[in-house]
Design a protein around this motif. Structure first.
Motif, PDB file in Angstrom:
ATOM      1  N   LEU A   1       6.595 -36.342  54.394  1.00  0.00           N
ATOM      2  CA  LEU A   1       6.153 -34.909  54.735  1.00  0.00           C
ATOM      3  C   LEU A   1       5.242 -34.761  53.734  1.00  0.00           C
ATOM      4  N   PRO A   2       3.894 -34.047  53.675  1.00  0.00           N
ATOM      5  CA  PRO A   2       3.133 -33.658  52.522  1.00  0.00           C
ATOM      6  C   PRO A   2       3.740 -32.960  51.440  1.00  0.00           C
ATOM      7  N   MET A   3       4.791 -32.138  51.621  1.00  0.00           N
ATOM      8  CA  MET A   3       5.403 -31.501  50.709  1.00  0.00           C
ATOM      9  C   MET A   3       6.381 -32.149  49.708  1.00  0.00           C
TER      10      MET A   3
ATOM     11  N   GLN B   1       6.819 -35.722  44.720  1.00  0.00           N
ATOM     12  CA  GLN B   1       6.666 -36.967  44.069  1.00  0.00           C
ATOM     13  C   GLN B   1       5.320 -37.323  42.927  1.00  0.00           C
ATOM     14  N   GLY B   2       4.835 -36.114  43.030  1.00  0.00           N
ATOM     15  CA  GLY B   2       3.535 -36.434  42.019  1.00  0.00           C
ATOM     16  C   GLY B   2       2.384 -36.880  42.956  1.00  0.00           C
ATOM     17  N   GLU B   3       2.692 -37.146  44.322  1.00  0.00           N
ATOM     18  CA  GLU B   3       1.421 -37.411  44.987  1.00  0.00           C
ATOM     19  C   GLU B   3       0.493 -36.436  45.574  1.00  0.00           C
ATOM     20  N   GLU B   4      -0.730 -36.619  45.471  1.00  0.00           N
ATOM     21  CA  GLU B   4      -1.871 -35.638  46.093  1.00  0.00           C
ATOM     22  C   GLU B   4      -2.142 -36.293  47.420  1.00  0.00           C
TER      23      GLU B   4
ATOM     24  N   PRO C   1       0.825 -31.222  44.115  1.00  0.00           N
ATOM     25  CA  PRO C   1       1.651 -30.813  43.169  1.00  0.00           C
ATOM     26  C   PRO C   1       1.193 -29.749  42.100  1.00  0.00           C
ATOM     27  N   VAL C   2       2.085 -29.228  41.391  1.00  0.00           N
ATOM     28  CA  VAL C   2       1.565 -28.123  40.147  1.00  0.00           C
ATOM     29  C   VAL C   2       2.350 -28.558  39.052  1.00  0.00           C
ATOM     30  N   ARG C   3       1.710 -28.667  37.962  1.00  0.00           N
ATOM     31  CA  ARG C   3       1.989 -29.261  36.823  1.00  0.00           C
ATOM     32  C   ARG C   3       1.957 -27.983  35.569  1.00  0.00           C
ATOM     33  N   ASP C   4       2.423 -28.058  34.525  1.00  0.00           N
ATOM     34  CA  ASP C   4       2.036 -27.301  33.392  1.00  0.00           C
ATOM     35  C   ASP C   4       1.066 -28.031  32.514  1.00  0.00           C
ATOM     36  N   ASN C   5       0.652 -27.174  31.433  1.00  0.00           N
ATOM     37  CA  ASN C   5      -0.323 -27.858  30.457  1.00  0.00           C
ATOM     38  C   ASN C   5       0.113 -29.272  29.922  1.00  0.00           C
ATOM     39  N   GLN C   6       1.278 -29.607  29.911  1.00  0.00           N
ATOM     40  CA  GLN C   6       1.889 -30.681  29.277  1.00  0.00           C
ATOM     41  C   GLN C   6       2.026 -31.774  30.325  1.00  0.00           C
ATOM     42  N   GLY C   7       1.793 -31.531  31.746  1.00  0.00           N
ATOM     43  CA  GLY C   7       1.846 -32.487  32.930  1.00  0.00           C
ATOM     44  C   GLY C   7       3.237 -32.471  33.456  1.00  0.00           C
TER      45      GLY C   7
END
Length: 532
Positions: free
Chosen positions: A90-92, A97-100, A125-131
């Protein structure tokens, strides 16, 4: 709703701040106004929010199930609607898993959607400034109606393709430059090519050179928007042989009315042409044989008529001699002849007299064919009245009721048609003489086509139908001379006259119940020739 932010804070920090609890009401307000289905999960897969559009698409709202059971929980399948999609695909799940993940076409079926629905999903995926992974967002779009329409269109196209490919006619499409854009299986088999060999070639690559000029004329008509049917048109097969075809073509135009090509239906008529040619040859041969046979019959009839005429005239001299000498015997030697001798002489004279009558009948019969046919409008009713008057004046003592239908007019030779009525009504008069009250009728009834069937009916002696084939033969009689006098040529004469008028004649009777003789005029295209 616009998210307030400090201009000094980078855009990525805004996305990060949306996962903080104090910003979630703002996040929900934004998602609720979206036209797409949207959902948000945190890094552990816990569902934070799902908007109404996503609920309608999936059929279910938020669930506390872990990511590994998402597929079973929502009832997600691949687009074939039969194969379950594993949760890890599933896309979500992949976004966590960090996959676009790319956009995926999926199908959902559950209690809310028992028939199922198609949709398209994309997650990121959504990440903060530190990844560091904060979670994932999911966008959904309902594609069910679109997929249904596309499936219906594909089904229609498949049916059309199947119909076209299974058609027992050649189908041929060309563009505005007369280059082939489509041919069906039947056409390529008809011409001996493959589809690839015919594609992009022009019409002139398949048309007999002698027909190039007329082809250009038809092309001009097509450009003017007119359909055309090309009859007996030759196409050239791959092996160089020609086939005859019937082509029906229609011009094609785009939405603006501009000519973009044509579609044609091609029928192989080679076998039909060959059959028609064989029929023409057979007809020509048949006509030749008929002409030869007719000429032979005409020659034979002339020879027979000449022979009959000659024989009849040559027989008169010895008959006159027999008649003269038997008369001398009766006059000069009556006293020397006993009763038996006198009886012999009388028999000789009677036979000679009958022989003379037969000779006259033969001559009369042969003259029927020699008389020129002069057709006019003949009132058959008046002829019948005239014949009946003539018969009654000959034997006034008889009681005979004539019923003659009035107004019967037809085309024919008046002299010959009177001969027909004299013989038929004369026979009726003769064969009813033993009736105390004789009934003789002349009339007509509708025939099978547009003509009439004329008839002469009586209540006389009749005849046995087992011998009807003898009715119209020369010298053929169904009654003895002692029963009814006659020479056996009357009905043969009638038949000749009827045949000369392109008609038929036949008789029906029953012994002691009378007889009916029926005839037609101008019924047969080729009446049988009259013969002696």
């Amino acid at each position: 709703m616009t998210v307030p932010r400090n201009p000094a804070i980078p855009p990525d920090e805004v996305a990060i701040s949306l996962f903080q609890a104090e910003h979630q009401p703002l996040l929900r307000a934004i998602l609720d106004h979206s036209t797409e289905g949207l959902a948000v999960v945190d890094a552990k897969g816990r569902q934070l929010y799902i908007n109404d559009v996503a609920r309608r698409i999936l059929g279910l709202g938020l669930t506390d199930s872990n990511p590994e059971s998402w597929s079973a929980r929502y009832g997600v399948f691949y687009p074939d609607t039969r194969t379950p999609c594993p949760s890890e695909r599933l896309p979500m799940y992949r976004a966590l898993q960090g996959e676009e993940s790319p956009e995926e076409d999926l199908f959902v079926r559950n209690a809310s959607h028992p028939e199922g629905r198609h949709f398209r999903a994309k997650a990121r995926p959504v990440r903060d400034n530190q990844g560091v992974l904060l979670g994932a967002t999911l966008s959904l779009r309902d594609t069910h109606d679109q997929r249904q329409a596309e499936a219906g269109q594909r089904q229609t196209e498949q049916r059309f393709q199947l119909l076209v490919e299974s058609a027992q006619e050649g189908l041929w499409a060309v563009d505005a430059d007369n280059r082939t854009t489509y041919v069906n299986r039947y056409l390529v088999e008809m011409l001996g090519y493959t589809v690839e060999e015919m594609m992009d070639k022009t019409l002139f690559d398949f048309i007999n050179e002698e027909d190039h000029v007329i082809t250009r004329e038809y092309m001009e008509e097509r450009l003017e928007g007119r359909s055309a049917v090309l009859k007996d048109f030759r196409l050239v097969r791959k092996d160089g042989t020609s086939i005859w075809t019937l082509i029906s073509n229609t011009p094609l135009h785009d939405e603006s009315g501009r000519y973009i090509g044509a579609m044609a239906m091609v029928t192989d008529i080679t076998l039909r042409r060959e059959a028609e040619e064989q029929v023409r040859q057979l007809n020509t041969e048949l006509e030749r044989r008929i002409a030869e046979r007719t000429a032979q019959l005409e020659f034979s009839n002339r020879e027979l008529e000449a022979f009959a005429y000659s024989v009849a005239h040559d027989l008169r001299a010895p008959l006159r001699g027999i008649s003269t000498f038997t008369l001398v015997l009766l006059e000069d030697y009556a006293d020397t002849l006993d009763a038996t001798g006198m009886d012999y002489v009388q028999r000789i004279r009677a036979s000679a007299h009958r022989m003379g009558e037969l000779i006259d009948c033969i001559l009369s019969l042969s003259r029927v064919n020699r008389i020129a046919l002069v057709e006019t409008d003949v009132n058959l009713s008046e002829l019948a009245h005239s014949v009946s008057d003539q018969l009654q004046h000959g034997q006034l003592q008889r009681t005979v009721h004539f019923r003659i239908q009035d107004g019967l007019v037809d085309r024919g030779d008046a002299q010959l048609l009177r001969l027909v009525l004299e013989n038929l009504m004369g026979n009726a008069w003769k064969f009813t003489r033993d009736r105390s009250v004789a009934e003789i009728e002349f009339g007509a009834r509708p025939g099978e086509g547009t003509g009439r069937v004329y008839f002469v009916r009586d209540n006389g002696a009749g005849f046995n139908m087992d011998y009807q084939q003898k009715l119209f033969g020369v010298f053929q009689r169904l009654h003895t001379q002692q029963e009814f006098e006659g020479h056996g040529v009357g009905l043969a004469t009638v038949q000749r006259v009827i045949h000369r008028h392109k008609g038929r004649i036949w008789g029906e009777g029953q012994v002691g119940q009378g007889a009916t003789f029926s005839f037609t005029l101008h019924e047969l295209a080729d009446a049988p020739p009259a013969s002696l």
